[in-house]
Design a protein around this motif. Structure first.
Motif, PDB file in Angstrom:
ATOM      1  N   TYR A  35       0.989  -1.118   0.116  1.00  0.00           N
ATOM      2  CA  TYR A  35       0.071  -0.146   0.114  1.00  0.00           C
ATOM      3  C   TYR A  35       1.063   1.248  -0.072  1.00  0.00           C
ATOM      4  CZ  TYR A  35      -3.167   3.784   2.153  1.00  0.00           C
ATOM      5  OH  TYR A  35      -3.997   4.761   2.455  1.00  0.00           O
ATOM      6  N   LEU A  48      -6.619   3.204  -5.572  1.00  0.00           N
ATOM      7  CA  LEU A  48      -7.487   2.816  -4.349  1.00  0.00           C
ATOM      8  C   LEU A  48      -8.210   4.292  -4.241  1.00  0.00           C
ATOM      9  CD1 LEU A  48      -9.107   1.344  -2.160  1.00  0.00           C
ATOM     10  CD2 LEU A  48      -7.163   2.090  -0.595  1.00  0.00           C
ATOM     11  N   GLY A  73     -12.677   2.827  -2.121  1.00  0.00           N
ATOM     12  CA  GLY A  73     -12.700   1.412  -1.864  1.00  0.00           C
ATOM     13  C   GLY A  73     -14.022   0.809  -1.553  1.00  0.00           C
ATOM     14  N   GLY A 107     -13.113  -2.448  -2.386  1.00  0.00           N
ATOM     15  CA  GLY A 107     -12.883  -3.552  -0.945  1.00  0.00           C
ATOM     16  C   GLY A 107     -13.649  -4.508  -0.822  1.00  0.00           C
ATOM     17  N   ASP A 129      -3.071   4.560  -3.027  1.00  0.00           N
ATOM     18  CA  ASP A 129      -4.298   5.515  -2.485  1.00  0.00           C
ATOM     19  C   ASP A 129      -4.281   6.850  -2.905  1.00  0.00           C
ATOM     20  OD1 ASP A 129      -6.302   6.592  -0.990  1.00  0.00           O
ATOM     21  OD2 ASP A 129      -5.853   5.624   0.773  1.00  0.00           O
TER      22      ASP A 129
END
Ligand SMILES: Cc1cc2nc3c(=O)[nH]c(=O)nc-3n(C[C@H](O)[C@H](O)[C@H](O)COP(=O)(O)OP(=O)(O)OC[C@H]3O[C@@H](n4cnc5c(N)ncnc54)[C@H](O)[C@@H]3O)c2cc1C
Ligand code: FES
Ligand code: FES
Lengths: 786, 269, 160
Positions: free
Chosen positions: B8, B31, B34, B38, B53
C-alpha cells in the motif's frame, strides 16, 4: 397494539423494557468472535467447489503439514450421523472433512490453521484438491425419478424418507362440486442471521476438558454431539454459547466445524477459532424452505372442504444433520398440512428428497411456511370457484369456536382458541369493503390493488410424544431451572435453554417476579453454559417461554415455600398467612413484614435464628417442569394484507398489513410483538425477495447480500397487530409459544393478495418469492394465453 | 473472506501516484473510496500487488465552476454531491442521483471517479455522466488526455483506461435555466444496483436532447434519435429502442428497460 | 507492515498493520474494541458501521492503513454522547433490538439520521436505514425509536 400494562407491574403481562439491552447498545455484547484468548489461531476451510465429485487427492502445501488437516489426520473422529427412527429412513454419513466423495458445494475438505484468518485463507488457496466430477442431482423432482443419478450410490432412491398419511378419497372425489389442483413451489433460502456461525475451541488442561464457545441455540445438544463424534466423555466437553447474534434455527445444529476445531484444540492444546463468513453462509449453507406440492382440494359448491390430497417433496439436500435430521421437515408437512381446518378426508404423501445441495435445517416455522402457502393458495382457489370472499370460505372451514379443544384429522390436539373470532377480527381490521371499493375505483397510477389473507395454527413447545413419533436423535423431555436466593436477596436463575434475542433475561425475571414478588432488576439469568446450567435441548420450536418459563416458576415456587417457612418463624406467623410481594414477605392483611433480603441474610448469615425443624435444603433448588400434556400449545394467527402490484415492472408494494394472533397469556407483550414483527419481516423475505438459485450443476448463484436480498426497513410495511390472549389450559401461566408464527403466513397472505389483484388478468402465482421476473413472466404468459 | 496480500502506498501528489502506478505495472491499482474495490478484495476477486491510495490527492478534490461548465474532482464523494457541497450545473440532477446510490455510509467514502473507473454497468454515475455528455481529464505517465465518458466504458467492469492512468476530474456542461431532466431507476430495494435505468435531458436553449439507457450488459446505450421520444407513440417507440439497444423482445430485461424508458420520458413533463 | 497513527475514540493510537488488514478487524483484534460487529464483509449489511472523521462508514471495506491520520469513533466511543443517550433510551423503550448484533451499526446510522436530517419523515427514515440490515426486529421498534427521538429533540428545540 397491545393492552396497556398496569402501572408499576413487573410480572407476567408487563411490557417491561429489556434488561439485556444496555450492554448490547454500548458495544459490550459478548459474541463468540469477541472472545480474547492468548495465542488464538484462526481457521479457514477448503470447501468443495463441486456439488458432486470423487476426491482423488488432497495435497497439503509443502511445509504446512502441521497447519493443514484432512480427514485422515483426524484419528478417531466419527462422522455426523442423524438417524430418524421412522420406517424406511435411509442413513447418510457426513464426514467432518470430506472422505471419498463430496456431495454439495461448500462441503468442508480440509482445515487450515494460521495466525490470522487472512493467512489461513492464503493457505487454503494453496491446498490442491483433485476432484473427479460425478453426475449432479440438482433438482428434487428429478432426484426422485428412477433414472436419476444417486447422491448416495448405494441408495435405491434419492429419498431419505417417504411417508404417507393415507385415506380413502373416493367419496370426496365423487361428491366434490369444486376440485382445485395446484402445483406450488417455495424457493431454497438462507436463514441469514446477521452473525454467522462461530466457534472458539480451547483445551483446559486442569480439567482435561475441551471448552467450545459456539454460537449455538442448544449448547447441551452440541456438547453431546461433540463428545460422541470425538469419542470422549461428555464431562470432557464444555460448550458455552455467549451472546448469539440471531439463530432462527440456523444455529440449532452440531457442526462439522465444531468437531474439527475441537479435535485440533485437544490434540495440540492450542486455541483456535472459526468465524463463518457471509460467503460461506450463502454459498454453502442455503438450507431451508425448498418445497414442492402437488395439491388438490375437494370442496362442496359452497366451498366447504371435503378433502385434501397432496404429494409433497422437501429438498433435504445431501446429508441428514444432527439433531433434527433430514426428515423432520417432510414428516411435519404431512402432519400439519390440514392447518386450522376441518375436513372429512386427508391424504398426503411426502418425500425428503436427497440432492447435491446443502443439508437442510429447520428454519423458523419449519415446514409451516410452505404448508401454509400451499394450503392457503388452495383455499383461495376454492373461494374463487365458489364465488365467495376468501374469508367466508375460511370461516366455513376452520375449527368452530365451540369445538375447542379439538383433535384434528392428523390427531393434533388444539389446546384452545377461537379461530372464527380471529378471522372476524382480522377482516374487520383490514376493512375488506373499503378495499373492495378502492379496487373497483382503480388506482390513479395504474397499479392493481388486491387483498389477501392467511390463517394458520402453530404447534409449539411440543414435547416427547410428538418428537418421539418423528424418531429424530433428540427428543425433548422436560425442562429444569436452578434457582438460588443469594445472601443479598438477589435471585440467580440458571436454565439450559438459550436466549439469543428472545429477551429471556427479562421475561424469566418477570416470571420470578410473578411467583416471588422479587424486582426483576434483582434477578440474574445464567444460560448458555453447559458447566453452569441444567441439561436442556435448547431454544427452538417456540418452546422456551412455555418450558423454561414453567421451570423458572417451579423453582421459584419451591424457593417461595422455603422463604415462607423461614419468615413464618421470624415473623411468628403461620406460613399460610404469608404473602410475597414487592420484595417483601408480609403477613396478609397486616403491615407486619420483612424483606427477601432479610430472610436470605438470616438463612445464610444467622443460621442460629432458624427454627429447629428447618428444611436444610436452603434457598437454592433445581426444579423441573412438565406441561399438563406434551402435545404442545397451539397459537394461531390470521394475517391479512393489501398490496399494490405494478404490472409493468412486476413489483409488489404492501399497503396495509394486519395481524390478529393468539399467544395465550403474554408474559411480555412488547417482546411478543417484537417476535411477530421480526417473523413478519422474514416472511416478507420469503414472499418477495429471498431465494438461493442453483444452476444445473447445483452451483449456488448468490454469494453476497447484494444477490441474496434480505428485507430492509423500506420493505417492511407499517403493521397493525391485535392479540386475543386466550390462555392455554396446559401451561403454567396460559402462555403459548409464539416465536415462529410471524414468519409462517406472509408468503400465503401476500401471494393471495397478488392473485386477488391480478385475477382479472388471468394470473395466479403459486411460487415464491414473487419476484418481478416471475411476476412479469406470469403476466406475459397469461396475456399470450388469452 | 479476507483480502489477499498487497502493498500500500499513499502518495502526496498526482505525479507520485502516476510514478508508482507505472512502476507497479499491471498489478498496481488505484484505491479511491474502496467501496467497490474493498468488496472485490475481500472476495479475492481482485488481486493487486500494490494499491495506490489517491483518495486525498488535492488534484482530485478540486472543483471548478465556470460559465458553461463545472469540473468536479474525481475524488469527490457521492455524499458531497448529495449534500450540495460541490457545484451542480444540472439544477439538482446530480444530488438526486447521488442520494439514490448505495447507502449513506457508502456514499461518504465512494467517489465519482471510482464509480466511473469501476464501470459497473448498473452504476448510476456511468449512466448519468453519459447522459450529460461529460468529459474526463485523465492523467497518465505520458501526460494528460481528455475523454468523453461515452467513450470510456468498453464492457462490464472494463474501460479504455490504461492500468497506470488516473481519472483526475469530470467536466460537466452547464444546463440552461429551463432545461429539464428525468432519471428513472428500477431496483429491487434502495441501495441495490439497478435492474434498469433510463435518463433523459432536454435543454432547448442549448439545442440538446439526450436519452440514455443504463444497467445494460455493458456500456450505457445512447439513444440515437432522442427527439422522437418527445412526442409520438412512446409505447411502441420505447419497445423498439430497447430492442435496438440489444435486448431481445419478450425478455425480462427488455420489458423492464422499456417501462423504465417510458417512465423516464413521462417524468420529463 | 505499515506504521499508522490515528485517533480511536479520541485516543491516539500508533500501530504497525498489514496493509490488507481491514479497519474492523484492526479495531477488534488489535485494539480489543469488539463493539463493532461484522456481518458480511462486502459493505451491504451495515453491522460494521462506525464513524470515520465524523461520518458513518463501513469498516469492513475500509483498510486500516487507509485510515492513517483519521479519527475513528466506534460504538464504545459514544457512551457519553447526548444524542446516543437519547437513542439508547428510545431503543430500549421501543424494543428496537433483539439479538443486538446489528445494534451498534444501527445506532451509528440512527445518530446520523437524527443529526443530519432532523426533519426526515418516516419514509425517509426507512430509506436512510436501508443500509443496515436487522434480521430480528422487522425494524418496527427501530423506526419508532428514531421517530420518537427526533420528535423529542424538535419539541425541546434540541434538534439542530
Ligand atoms: C453496498 C454497496 C451498494 C452500492 N450501490 C451502488 C448503487 O446503487 N449505485 C452505484 O452507482 N454504485 C453503488 N455502489 C458502488 C459505489 O458507488 C462505489 O463507491 C463506486 O462504484 C466506486 O467508487 P470508489 O471511490 O469507492 O472506488 P474504489 O472502490 O476505490 O475503486 C473502484 C475501481 O476504480 C478504480 N479507480 C478508482 N478511482 C479511480 C480514478 N480516479 N482513476 C482511475 N481509476 C480509479 C480502482 O482502481 C478500482 O478498480 C455500491 C457499493 C456498495 C458497497
Ligand atoms: S460487515 Fe460491513 S457492511 Fe456488512
Ligand atoms: S437485533 Fe438481531 S440483527 Fe438486529
Amino acid at each position: 397494539m397491545t393492552a396497556p400494562v398496569e402501572a408499576g407491574a413487573k410480572g407476567v403481562g408487563a411490557s417491561l423494557p429489556r434488561k439485556e439491552d444496555d450492554r448490547l447498545m454500548r458495544g459490550r455484547g459478548d459474541y463468540v468472535a469477541n472472545r480474547r484468548v492468548v495465542g488464538l489461531q484462526e481457521v479457514a476451510f477448503v470447501r468443495s467447489p463441486m456439488a458432486h465429485a470423487r476426491v482423488l487427492a488432497v495435497r497439503k502445501p509443502e511445509g504446512a503439514e502441521q497447519q493443514v488437516f484432512v480427514l485422515a489426520d483426524l484419528e478417531g473422529v466419527k462422522p455426523i450421523v442423524a438417524v430418524c427412527g421412522l420406517p424406511g429412513f435411509r442413513v447418510s454419513e457426513l464426514q467432518v472433512l470430506a472422505g471419498d466423495i463430496v456431495r454439495y458445494v461448500g462441503e468442508p475438505i480440509a482445515m487450515c490453521v494460521a495466525a490470522t484468518r487472512a493467512e489461513a485463507e492464503d493457505l487454503a488457496e494453496l491446498v490442491e484438491v483433485d476432484l473427479e466430477p460425478l453426475p449432479v442431482v440438482a433438482d428434487m423432482l428429478a432426484a426422485l425419478t428412477p433414472d436419476s443419478p444417486k447422491v448416495h450410490a448405494h441408495w435405491e432412491r434419492n429419498a431419505f424418507l417417504e411417508s404417507m398419511v393415507d385415506d380413502d378419497l373416493s367419496a370426496v372425489k365423487r361428491d366434490a362440486a369444486i376440485v382445485v389442483r395446484r402445483t406450488v413451489r417455495t424457493a431454497r433460502q438462507c436463514m441469514a442471521p446477521i452473525e454467522g456461525r462461530a466457534v472458539v475451541a480451547e483445551y483446559d488442561r486442569r480439567l482435561d476438558q475441551l471448552v467450545v464457545h459456539s454460537a449455538t441455540q442448544m449448547p447441551h445438544i452440541n456438547r453431546t454431539g461433540i463428545a460422541e463424534c470425538l469419542g470422549i466423555d461428555q464431562a470432557s466437553v464444555r460448550v458455552v454459547a455467549p451472546d448469539v447474534g440471531g439463530g432462527f434455527g440456523y444455529k440449532g445444529i452440531l457442526l462439522a466445524e465444531e468437531i474439527c476445531l475441537g479435535w485440533y484444540a485437544r490434540r495440540t492444546g492450542r486455541p483456535v477459532r472459526w468465524l463463518e463468513d457471509r460467503y460461506e453462509h450463502l454459498s454453502g449453507n442455503a438450507n431451508c424452505r425448498e418445497h414442492h406440492y402437488d395439491i388438490t382440494g375437494y370442496a362442496d359448491a359452497s366451498g366447504r372442504l371435503l378433502g385434501i390430497d397432496c404429494e409433497a417433496v422437501v429438498d433435504a439436500g445431501a446429508y441428514s444433520l444432527y439433531p433434527f435430521s433430514a426428515c423432520l421437515e417432510s414428516a411435519q408437512v404431512s402432519s400439519i398440512l390440514p392447518g386450522p381446518y376441518v375436513m372429512d378426508r386427508y391424504r398426503c404423501h411426502t418425500y425428503a428428497a436427497a440432492t447435491n445441495k446443502p443439508p437442510i435445517l429447520p428454519y423458523r416455522g419449519v415446514a409451516r411456511t410452505g404448508v401454509c402457502f400451499a394450503m392457503e393458495l388452495v383455499l383461495d382457489a376454492i373461494a374463487r370457484e365458489a364465488g365467495r370472499e376468501p374469508w367466508e370460505v375460511r370461516m366455513a372451514n376452520v375449527v368452530p369456536s365451540d369445538a375447542m379443544p379439538y383433535t384434528n384429522i392428523t390427531n393434533k390436539y388444539f389446546d384452545s382458541g377461537d379461530y372464527p373470532e380471529c378471522l372476524r377480527r382480522t377482516v374487520a381490521a383490514l376493512d375488506v369493503p373499503a378495499w373492495r371499493a378502492r379496487q373497483k375505483r382503480g388506482e390513479p397510477d395504474g397499479r392493481r390493488v388486491g387483498i389477501g389473507l392467511a390463517i394458520f395454527c402453530e404447534q409449539a413447545a411440543h414435547g416427547t410424544s410428538v418428537y418421539h413419533g418423528w424418531g429424530i436423535p433428540m427428543v425433548p423431555g422436560h425442562e429444569q431451572c436452578f434457582a438460588r436466593l443469594s445472601p443479598d436477596g438477589a435471585l440467580e436463575l440458571r436454565i439450559g435453554a438459550h436466549s439469543h434475542g428472545q429477551g429471556m433475561e427479562t421475561t424469566l425475571a418477570q416470571v420470578a417476579n410473578e411467583v416471588l414478588g422479587i424486582d426483576p432488576a434483582r434477578v440474574r439469568l445464567i444460560h448458555g453454559d453447559t458447566a453452569l446450567t441444567p441439561y436442556s435441548t435448547g431454544t427452538w420450536g417456540s418452546r422456551s417461554m412455555v418450558m423454561s418459563g414453567g421451570a423458572v416458576a417451579a423453582a421459584c415456587t419451591v424457593i417461595a415455600e422455603r422463604v415462607k417457612a423461614i419468615a413464618a418463624h421470624l415473623l411468628e406467623a403461620a406460613p399460610a398467612d404469608l404473602e410475597l410481594a414487592d420484595g417483601d414477605v408480609r403477613v396478609s392483611g397486616t403491615d407486619h413484614s420483612m424483606t427477601l433480603q432479610e430472610v436470605a441474610h438470616a438463612w445464610y448469615r444467622q443460621p442460629q435464628r432458624m427454627p429447629p425443624d428447618i428444611d436444610p435444603s436452603g434457598l437454592e433448588t433445581t426444579a423441573g417442569y412438565k406441561a399438563v400434556r406434551d402435545t404442545g400449545t397451539f397459537s394461531y394467527a390470521c394475517h391479512a394484507c393489501a398490496v399494490a402490484v405494478d404490472t409493468e415492472l412486476g413489483t409488489v408494494e404492501i399497503l396495509d398489513y394486519v395481524i390478529v394472533e393468539d399467544g395465550g397469556t403474554l408474559v411480555n407483550p412488547m417482546i411478543v410483538d417484537g417476535q411477530v414483527y421480526g417473523g413478519l419481516a422474514q416472511g416478507i423475505g420469503s414472499a418477495l425477495f429471498e431465494e438461493m438459485p442453483f444452476n444445473a450443476d447445483a452451483q449456488p448463484l448468490a454469494s453476497t447480500l447484494a444477490d441474496y436480498m434480505l428485507p430492509g426497513a423500506t420493505e417492511m410495511p407499517t403493521v397493525r397487530m391485535e392479540h386475543m390472549t386466550i390462555p392455554s389450559p396446559i401451561t403454567r401461566f396460559g402462555q403459548k409459544g409464539i416465536g415462529e408464527g410471524g414468519a409462517v403466513a406472509p408468503p400465503a397472505a401476500i401471494a393471495n393478495a397478488v392473485n386477488d389483484a391480478l385475477h382479472d388478468l388471468g394470473v395466479e402465482i403459486t411460487e415464491c418469492p414473487i419476484t418481478p421476473r416471475r411476476l412479469l413472466a406470469a403476466l406475459a404468459e397469461a396475456k399470450a394465453g388469452r | 473472506m479476507k483480502a489477499p496480500h498487497f502493498e500500500y502506498e499513499k502518495p502526496a501528489t498526482l505525479a507520485d501516484a502516476l510514478r508508482l502506478l507505472s512502476a507497479g505495472g499491471d498489478n498496481a491499482k488505484v484505491l479511491a473510496g474502496g467501496q467497490s474495490l474493498g468488496p472485490l478484495l475481500n472476495l479475492r476477486m481482485a488481486r493487486p500487488d500494490l494499491l495506490v491510495d489517491i483518495r486525498t490527492l488535492p488534484e482530485l478534490r478540486a472543483c471548478e465552476d465556470d460559465a458553461d461548465s463545472v469540473t468536479l474532482g474525481a475524488a469527490v464523494t457521492h455524499a458531497a454531491i448529495e449534500d450540495g457541497q460541490v457545484p451542480d450545473p444540472t439544477h439538482g440532477l446530480l444530488a438526486r442521483v447521488a442520494q439514490g446510490i448505495a447507502y449513506r455510509a457508502v456514499r461518504n467514502r465512494g467517489t465519482l471517479g471510482g464509480s466511473l473507473a469501476h464501470a459497473d454497468p448498473a452504476a448510476d454515475w456511468v449512466t448519468t455522466m453519459v447522459l450529460l455528455d461529460a468529459e474526463l481529464r485523465v492523467a497518465g505517465a505520458d501526460g494528460e488526455r481528455v475523454l468523453r465518458v461515452e467513450d470510456l466504458v468498453e464492457g462490464p467492469l472494463s474501460t479504455c483506461l490504461a492500468p497506470d492512468e488516473i481519472i483526475v476530474s469530470v467536466r460537466l456542461p452547464r444546463l440552461s435555466a429551463d432545461a429539464r431532466w428525468s432519471y428513472y431507476k428500477f431496483n429491487r430495494k434502495p441501495g441495490e444496483f439497478a435492474e434498469a435505468i433510463a435518463a433523459v435531458v432536454h435543454d432547448p436553449a442549448r439545442g440538446v436532447v439526450r436519452a440514455v439507457l443504463g444497467a445494460m450488459e455493458g456500456a450505457p446505450h445512447v439513444i440515437p434519435d432522442p427527439h422522437a421520444l418527445l412526442g409520438g407513440d412512446i409505447d411502441a417507440l420505447a419497445a423498439d429502442i430497447v430492442t435496438r439497444s440489444g435486448f431481445a423482445p419478450d425478455t425480462y430485461e427488455h420489458r423492464v428497460h422499456a417501462v423504465t424508458l417510458r417512465r423516464a420520458v413521462a417524468g420529463l413533463a | 507492515m505499515t506504521r499508522i497513527a490515528l485517533k480511536v475514540n479520541g485516543q491516539a493510537v500508533e500501530r504497525d498493520v498489514a496493509p490488507r488488514r481491514n479497519l474492523v478487524d484492526f479495531l477488534r483484534d488489535e485494539l480489543n474494541l469488539t463493539g463493532t460487529n461484522v456481518g458480511c464483509e462486502h459493505g451491504v449489511c451495515g453491522a460494521c458501521t462506525l464513524e470515520i472523521d465524523g461520518a458513518p462508514a463501513r469498516s469492513c471495506i475500509a483498510f486500516a492503513v487507509a485510515c492513517d491520520g483519521a479519527s475513528v469513533r466506534t460504538i464504545e466511543g459514544f457512551d457519553d454522547d447526548p444524542v446516543m443517550i437519547e437513542l439508547r433510551a428510545a431503543f430500549n423503550a421501543e424494543h428496537a433490538l433483539q439479538c443486538g448484533y446489528c445494534t451498534p451499526g444501527m445506532l451509528v446510522t440512527a445518530r446520523d439520521i437524527v443529526t443530519r436530517l432532523p426533519d426526515a419523515d418516516e419514509a425517509r427514515i426507512r430509506e436512510e436505514l436501508s443500509g443496515n440490515l436487522c434480521r430480528c426486529t422487522g425494524y418496527v421498534g427501530i423506526v419508532r425509536a428514531i421517530v420518537s427521538v427526533m420528535a423529542a429533540r424538535k419539541s425541546s428545540g434540541g434538534g439542530r
